[in-house]
Design an enzyme around this catalytic site. Structure first.
Site, PDB file in Angstrom:
ATOM      1  CB  SER A 135      17.970   7.497   7.945  1.00  0.00           C
ATOM      2  OG  SER A 135      16.915   7.797   8.730  1.00  0.00           O
ATOM      3  CG  HIS A 195       4.861   8.754  -2.081  1.00  0.00           C
ATOM      4  ND1 HIS A 195       3.995   9.843  -1.476  1.00  0.00           N
ATOM      5  CD2 HIS A 195       6.170   9.419  -2.393  1.00  0.00           C
ATOM      6  CE1 HIS A 195       5.153  10.944  -1.669  1.00  0.00           C
ATOM      7  NE2 HIS A 195       5.873  10.944  -1.833  1.00  0.00           N
ATOM      8  CG  ASP A 196       8.032   8.630   1.758  1.00  0.00           C
ATOM      9  OD1 ASP A 196       7.755   9.504   1.226  1.00  0.00           O
ATOM     10  OD2 ASP A 196       8.988   8.647   2.309  1.00  0.00           O
ATOM     11  CB  THR A 197       3.408  10.568   1.810  1.00  0.00           C
ATOM     12  OG1 THR A 197       4.422  11.941   2.237  1.00  0.00           O
ATOM     13  CG2 THR A 197       2.279  11.553   2.532  1.00  0.00           C
ATOM     14  CB  THR A 210      13.025  15.315   5.416  1.00  0.00           C
ATOM     15  OG1 THR A 210      13.983  14.192   5.921  1.00  0.00           O
ATOM     16  CG2 THR A 210      14.511  15.950   4.839  1.00  0.00           C
ATOM     17  CD  GLN A 225      15.753  15.497   9.235  1.00  0.00           C
ATOM     18  OE1 GLN A 225      16.474  15.828   7.941  1.00  0.00           O
ATOM     19  NE2 GLN A 225      14.774  14.487   9.324  1.00  0.00           N
TER      20      GLN A 225
END
Length: 469
Positions: A13, A236-238, A258, A303
């Site tokens: 998402s 990068h999300d992390t 996730t 999930q």
């Protein structure tokens, strides 16, 4: 009051938040939320790029309608995946989904051809079959016409940024996830690219906080917005999540979603043999620092259970599953959440039941199945803590958790229980917060990370957990 728009797109998402900055406080307001549903065609899985871009545009529209000055927008995503652009500037097909690489042998092929240590010495990160390096090798081995026509490779956040600005750039933190980045050169590894006969399509690497440009005239006209700057945050999300945390040398971070990304901050990549043996990654952070981490299966298990069970019970949600898990017993033995059985199962419920049976455990109901998954994640966190202490020689005394996974109070408490350490959880939207912080740093609204972390401490609530056993 001014605002900064963070578009945070995960593997399942996406969410868009405006960080409203005034009176020395930062307030996040969600302006758009959307699903990220892959497309399955002819046994291949692709990201729906048109849908993602449409939602990026909708996010900008929603932010601009708030009635405050939006200074900039930044996009972060998961790692490794990319799009290919031809010489005319057009996208070549829809980007492939990293999970397809679990059935591809290109990583084994590369290791056999070059040697694991040789690859690691040039790009010291975690060996995962879905790394960009192995995706490119797979395309090359399969004579991909898209690769033959490619003029530029753009990571997912850079690809969406390109659609907004026309600029072709790769941001440092994302580059370090590809297994094509050489930290000694501070650039792409020419040796790896040459050895595997890959095309010269990598784009210039820039630091997080770089202003890519303003909206293209056609995009600005469509949106009715002028002067909006597009910034490459820690894309990068992390890396964005870690930017939101004030970490000391005795801290371990867990970015829970996730995936669970778990590690410590270091000044330069670790090439210790144990890093290879335990398959840890050296990935970039703001300020050209690195996070020594392990990429572990996280709430993907829960999930997938929820998605499966909603077919017969559409009213189920994550809160209900956690409540079920809170009321059931714990088993001494823990399932291995890193088992290949959980990578892309047809039924997550059956996969967990099967792995539990191998341990002599008979899970009786949905609550026990969910608890087995969450306990497996917490148990792996403790194993990672031990590995990190051994490799770095540090004594880890506390854990910082961020990400959507911290809304699962059972997971946070079990991490504290299994590690025996205090846990501070927050902010929940750590990735969006870090994204915004780096935008503010890039525009000079904040002077350094220390000032940024003081702002975060003043602006958000944090939950503390202590071991119960």
């Amino acid at each position: 009051m001014i605002g900064f728009l963070a578009i945070d797109i995960g593997a399942s998402s996406g969410k868009a938040f405006v960080g409203k900055y005034g009176r020395n406080r930062l307030v996040l307001e969600e302006v758009h939320r959307f699903s990220n549903e892959p497309i399955h065609v002819a046994d291949l899985t692709h990201w729906n790029l048109i849908s993602l871009y449409k939602n990026v545009v909708e996010s900008i529209k929603a932010a601009s309608a708030m009635g405050i000055e939006i200074r900039s927008v930044g996009i972060d995503t998961w790692g490794v995946d990319f799009g290919l652009i031809d010489s005319s500037g057009s996208i070549q097909g829809d980007p492939r989904h990293y999970r397809d690489m679990f059935k591809d042998d290109s990583m084994d092929y590369a290791i056999k051809k070059a040697g694991k240590r040789w690859i690691f010495d040039r790009a010291p990160t975690q060996f995962q079959p879905f790394n960009t390096l192995y995706q490119l090798i797979s395309l090359k081995r399969n004579n991909s016409r898209y690769l033959e026509k490619a003029d530029a490779l753009l990571p997912m956040p850079s690809l969406l940024t390109y659609f907004l600005t026309g600029e072709k750039l790769t941001e440092f933190t994302f580059a370090t996830t590809t297994q094509l980045f050489d930290p000694d050169r501070n650039d792409w590894s020419e040796e790896l690219i040459r050895f595997f006969d890959l095309p010269d399509i990598m784009t210039p690497i820039v630091d997080p906080g770089e202003i890519a440009g303003e909206l293209l005239p056609s995009v600005a006209e469509e949106l009715g917005i002028k002067g909006l700057k597009v910034i490459l945050p820690a894309s990068h999300d992390t890396a964005s999540a870690v930017s939101s945390m004030d970490l000391s040398d005795d801290s371990m971070f867990v970015s829970a979603g996730t995936w669970c990304l778990e590690g410590v901050l270091i000044d330069k990549p670790s090439r210790n043999d144990d890093v290879i043996e335990n398959n840890l990654a050296n990935e970039g952070c703001y300020g050209r620092r690195y996070r020594l981490l392990k990429n572990l299966t996280g709430l993907w298990l829960v999930q997938e259970l929820l998605k499966e069970w909603r077919r017969s019970d559409p009213n189920l949600d994550h809160y209900a599953l956690t409540e079920m898990a809170l009321t059931v017993r714990s088993y001494e033995r823990k399932i291995d959440v890193e088992s290949e059985a959980f990578r892309k199962p047809r039924s997550m419920e059956k996969a967990i039941l099967s792995e539990a049976e191998k341990l002599g455990i008979s899970l009786k109901n949905r609550g026990e199945i969910v608890r087995a998954a969450i306990e497996g994640i917490a148990y792996q966190t403790e194993q990672t803590r031990k590995q990190l202490q051994s490799i770095t020689g540090r004594s880890i005394r506390n854990i910082r958790m961020v990400g959507g996974g911290i809304r699962n109070s059972l997971l946070c408490q079990l991490v504290s229980d299994y590690t025996g350490l205090p846990v501070v959880a927050g902010p929940a939207e750590g990735t969006a917060t870090g994204n915004i912080i780096v935008q503010m740093l890039g525009l000079g609204e904040l002077s350094d990370l220390s000032q940024a972390h003081d702002l975060i401490q003043r602006s958000f609530n944090f939950q503390e957990y202590t071991p119960k056993k």
